[in-house]
Scaffold this motif. Structure first.
Motif, mmCIF file in Angstrom:
data_model
loop_
_atom_site.group_PDB
_atom_site.id
_atom_site.type_symbol
_atom_site.label_atom_id
_atom_site.label_comp_id
_atom_site.label_asym_id
_atom_site.label_seq_id
_atom_site.Cartn_x
_atom_site.Cartn_y
_atom_site.Cartn_z
ATOM 1 N N ALA A 1 57.197 39.855 44.825
ATOM 2 C CA ALA A 1 58.601 40.284 45.542
ATOM 3 C C ALA A 1 59.352 41.554 45.025
ATOM 4 C CB ALA A 1 59.382 39.065 45.181
ATOM 5 N N PRO A 2 59.984 42.281 45.721
ATOM 6 C CA PRO A 2 60.459 43.439 45.340
ATOM 7 C C PRO A 2 61.226 43.370 43.848
ATOM 8 C CG PRO A 2 61.235 43.198 47.700
ATOM 9 C CD PRO A 2 60.454 42.031 47.146
ATOM 10 N N GLY A 3 60.715 44.523 43.114
ATOM 11 C CA GLY A 3 61.231 44.431 41.718
ATOM 12 C C GLY A 3 60.459 43.645 40.784
ATOM 13 N N ARG A 4 59.350 42.937 41.270
ATOM 14 C CA ARG A 4 58.689 42.258 40.445
ATOM 15 C C ARG A 4 57.202 42.867 40.146
ATOM 16 N NH1 ARG A 4 60.781 38.746 37.113
ATOM 17 N NH2 ARG A 4 58.935 37.524 37.155
ATOM 18 N N PRO A 5 56.434 42.699 39.342
ATOM 19 C CA PRO A 5 54.992 43.328 39.141
ATOM 20 C C PRO A 5 54.187 42.381 40.030
ATOM 21 C CG PRO A 5 55.786 41.808 37.181
ATOM 22 C CD PRO A 5 56.762 41.941 37.790
ATOM 23 N N ALA A 6 53.141 43.011 40.549
ATOM 24 C CA ALA A 6 52.307 42.500 41.622
ATOM 25 C C ALA A 6 51.246 41.620 40.691
ATOM 26 C CB ALA A 6 51.136 43.785 41.942
ATOM 27 N N ALA A 7 50.849 40.512 41.602
ATOM 28 C CA ALA A 7 50.308 39.384 41.057
ATOM 29 C C ALA A 7 48.817 39.965 40.457
ATOM 30 C CB ALA A 7 49.824 38.391 42.237
ATOM 31 N N ALA A 8 48.270 39.329 39.499
ATOM 32 C CA ALA A 8 47.058 39.650 38.789
ATOM 33 C C ALA A 8 46.003 39.613 39.864
ATOM 34 C CB ALA A 8 46.586 38.633 37.781
ATOM 35 N N PRO A 9 44.925 40.442 39.459
ATOM 36 C CA PRO A 9 43.808 40.481 40.424
ATOM 37 C C PRO A 9 43.061 39.016 40.802
ATOM 38 C CG PRO A 9 43.496 42.395 38.956
ATOM 39 C CD PRO A 9 44.805 41.243 38.563
ATOM 40 N N ALA A 10 42.612 38.870 41.692
ATOM 41 C CA ALA A 10 41.832 37.468 42.007
ATOM 42 C C ALA A 10 40.632 37.280 40.872
ATOM 43 C CB ALA A 10 41.358 37.402 43.325
ATOM 44 N N GLN A 11 40.466 36.292 40.682
ATOM 45 C CA GLN A 11 39.267 35.738 39.809
ATOM 46 C C GLN A 11 37.882 36.006 40.547
ATOM 47 O OE1 GLN A 11 39.921 31.680 38.536
ATOM 48 N NE2 GLN A 11 41.608 31.959 37.336
ATOM 49 N N ARG A 12 36.929 36.068 39.594
ATOM 50 C CA ARG A 12 35.570 36.297 40.178
ATOM 51 C C ARG A 12 35.238 34.913 40.835
ATOM 52 N NH1 ARG A 12 34.677 37.970 34.682
ATOM 53 N NH2 ARG A 12 33.957 35.588 34.122
ATOM 54 N N PRO A 13 34.466 35.175 42.252
ATOM 55 C CA PRO A 13 33.946 33.985 42.812
ATOM 56 C C PRO A 13 33.017 33.376 41.634
ATOM 57 C CG PRO A 13 32.698 35.995 43.332
ATOM 58 C CD PRO A 13 33.852 36.384 42.436
ATOM 59 N N ALA A 14 32.967 31.874 42.038
ATOM 60 C CA ALA A 14 32.380 30.967 41.041
ATOM 61 C C ALA A 14 30.533 31.514 41.207
ATOM 62 C CB ALA A 14 32.385 29.590 41.730
ATOM 63 N N PHE A 15 30.046 31.614 39.985
ATOM 64 C CA PHE A 15 28.644 31.808 39.868
ATOM 65 C C PHE A 15 27.790 30.907 40.563
ATOM 66 C CE2 PHE A 15 24.607 31.651 37.475
ATOM 67 C CZ PHE A 15 24.207 32.863 37.739
ATOM 68 N N ARG A 16 26.853 31.438 41.224
ATOM 69 C CA ARG A 16 25.981 30.282 41.699
ATOM 70 C C ARG A 16 24.558 30.479 41.182
ATOM 71 N NH1 ARG A 16 27.835 28.653 46.922
ATOM 72 N NH2 ARG A 16 29.597 29.784 47.699
ATOM 73 N N PRO A 17 24.287 29.368 40.541
ATOM 74 C CA PRO A 17 23.116 29.147 39.780
ATOM 75 C C PRO A 17 21.732 29.059 40.395
ATOM 76 C CG PRO A 17 24.262 26.832 39.882
ATOM 77 C CD PRO A 17 25.170 27.991 40.301
ATOM 78 N N VAL A 18 20.771 29.392 39.962
ATOM 79 C CA VAL A 18 19.357 29.256 40.435
ATOM 80 C C VAL A 18 18.549 28.386 39.665
ATOM 81 C CG1 VAL A 18 17.517 30.597 41.170
ATOM 82 C CG2 VAL A 18 19.585 31.647 41.482
ATOM 83 N N THR A 19 18.040 27.464 40.140
ATOM 84 C CA THR A 19 16.896 26.628 39.623
ATOM 85 C C THR A 19 15.951 27.174 38.658
ATOM 86 O OG1 THR A 19 17.625 24.890 41.215
ATOM 87 C CG2 THR A 19 15.846 24.589 39.603
ATOM 88 N N ILE A 20 15.909 26.948 37.383
ATOM 89 C CA ILE A 20 14.991 27.588 36.488
ATOM 90 C C ILE A 20 13.656 26.833 36.416
ATOM 91 C CG2 ILE A 20 14.317 28.323 34.225
ATOM 92 C CD1 ILE A 20 17.146 28.880 33.885
ATOM 93 N N ARG A 21 12.611 27.079 37.059
ATOM 94 C CA ARG A 21 11.297 26.567 37.050
ATOM 95 C C ARG A 21 10.303 27.254 35.975
ATOM 96 N NH1 ARG A 21 12.907 26.197 42.392
ATOM 97 N NH2 ARG A 21 13.348 23.972 43.104
ATOM 98 N N THR A 22 10.549 28.439 35.985
ATOM 99 C CA THR A 22 9.432 29.498 35.280
ATOM 100 C C THR A 22 10.185 30.306 34.267
ATOM 101 O OG1 THR A 22 9.366 31.210 36.746
ATOM 102 C CG2 THR A 22 7.739 29.345 37.154
ATOM 103 N N ALA A 23 9.469 30.781 33.366
ATOM 104 C CA ALA A 23 10.162 31.779 32.580
ATOM 105 C C ALA A 23 10.629 33.015 33.171
ATOM 106 C CB ALA A 23 8.838 32.449 31.513
ATOM 107 N N ARG A 24 10.016 33.387 34.181
ATOM 108 C CA ARG A 24 10.747 34.479 35.020
ATOM 109 C C ARG A 24 11.826 34.126 35.508
ATOM 110 N NH1 ARG A 24 8.207 39.076 36.556
ATOM 111 N NH2 ARG A 24 9.397 40.386 38.269
ATOM 112 N N ASP A 25 11.940 32.865 36.033
ATOM 113 C CA ASP A 25 13.361 32.314 36.633
ATOM 114 C C ASP A 25 14.333 32.560 35.696
ATOM 115 O OD1 ASP A 25 12.093 31.879 38.892
ATOM 116 O OD2 ASP A 25 11.614 29.633 38.631
ATOM 117 N N ALA A 26 13.938 32.347 34.335
ATOM 118 C CA ALA A 26 14.973 32.118 33.347
ATOM 119 C C ALA A 26 15.448 33.688 33.257
ATOM 120 C CB ALA A 26 14.530 31.800 31.928
ATOM 121 N N VAL A 27 14.912 34.595 33.109
ATOM 122 C CA VAL A 27 15.199 35.965 32.998
ATOM 123 C C VAL A 27 15.749 36.420 34.322
ATOM 124 C CG1 VAL A 27 14.358 38.210 32.859
ATOM 125 C CG2 VAL A 27 13.149 36.591 31.587
ATOM 126 N N ALA A 28 15.717 36.365 35.397
ATOM 127 C CA ALA A 28 16.278 36.499 36.619
ATOM 128 C C ALA A 28 17.772 35.862 36.605
ATOM 129 C CB ALA A 28 15.502 35.919 37.799
#
Length: 281
Positions: A143-170
């Motif tokens: 509102a006028p005379g008030r500081p702006a709201a904080a930036p929006a939070q990051r979107p939720a992290f979308r995990p990827v199933t780990i089946r191999t060592a390469r998946d873990a690194v990715a």
């Protein structure tokens, strides 16, 4: 560490003391595989990725995660045996939509389900300026005379199933990008399963341990030295957790430690990791 129990080697019939490793659940509670001492241990003659992991339910929150299958090397003859574990008993799904469990696992906040719906609701509310509670009053943020709201939070992290060592690194690379690190680079070629893999970005030195052995003190000190040389933040990811010495040393040095289960969702295991998740890169 769990209490040591005697395990008889099927090759030489000698008994060896064995204590099941304890891993950190996403809720922060310790989790140890429930050993089935009534079943005989089996010699390990051939190792596969899928057989190296076992499902374990956290007694505190009910979460089911995949952790390294208990193994023991006989101190007399050197035979490596795999110790049987009691199977997980699945929880019956609840009938209420959106509030039940899937394969014995409740939806995790900030990853799927209700948390994502909350984020979508906040985004919709922010787009019309109402915040879900009508027009902003004189004392409301923005509102006028008030500081702006904080930036929006990051979107939720979308995990990827780990089946191999390469998946873990990715997965670790995706998570670092989600934290805000730019131009995260993976090494070319297939990572060596028995060694940690480096990830680099401007201001970042990270290592990913895709093995089934807990990361030790030396691994933590090495990534810290690499970060010190490059004047960068040091971060460590492990599939099998960390030894107590490694965790204590990481706390002293301020190194964020993360552990990943096979669902592909990294979890912070110490205060520096919690701080990094909260502030981002």
């Amino acid at each position: 560490m769990a209490e040591a129990v005697p395990v008889r080697c099927p090759a030489c019939l000698r008994e060896n003391d064995y204590a099941a490793p304890v891993f950190p659940c996403a809720c922060g509670s310790p989790v140890a595989p429930p050993l089935d001492l009534a079943a005989p241990p089996l010699p390990l003659t051939h190792r596969t990725w899928s057989d190296t992991w076992v499902a374990v339910r956290c007694t505190a929150c009910g979460r089911v995660s995949e952790w390294p299958h208990p193994e023991l090397g006989c101190t007399s003859c050197g035979t490596v045996v795999r110790i049987p574990v009691h199977p997980v008993q699945l929880v019956e799904p609840e009938s209420a939509p959106g509030g039940g469990v899937r394969d014995g696992l409740r939806p995790r906040p900030g990853v799927r389900g209700e948390a994502e719906e909350d984020l979508r609701g906040q985004a919709r509310a922010g787009s019309d300026g109402s915040g879900g509670h009508g027009p902003a009053g004189p004392g409301a943020p923005g509102a006028p005379g008030r500081p702006a709201a904080a930036p929006a939070q990051r979107p939720a992290f979308r995990p990827v199933t780990i089946r191999t060592a390469r998946d873990a690194v990715a997965t670790a690379a995706l998570y670092l990008r989600w934290l805000g690190f730019q131009d995260v680079r993976q090494p070319d070629g297939r990572p060596i399963p028995s060694a940690a893999v480096d990830l680099r970005a401007p201001g970042l030195v990270a290592q990913v341990d895709p093995t089934t052995a807990p990361a030790g003190l030396r691994a933590v000190e090495c990534v810290w030295l690499n970060g010190l040389t490059a004047s960068a933040t040091s971060v460590y990811f492990s599939l099998a957790g960390y030894t107590q010495d490694a965790r204590s040393r990481a706390d002293d040095l301020g190194i964020p430690l993360f552990v990943m289960d096979l669902t592909g969702m990294p979890q912070p295991v110490n205060d520096p990791a919690d701080t990094l998740v909260g502030t981002g890169a």
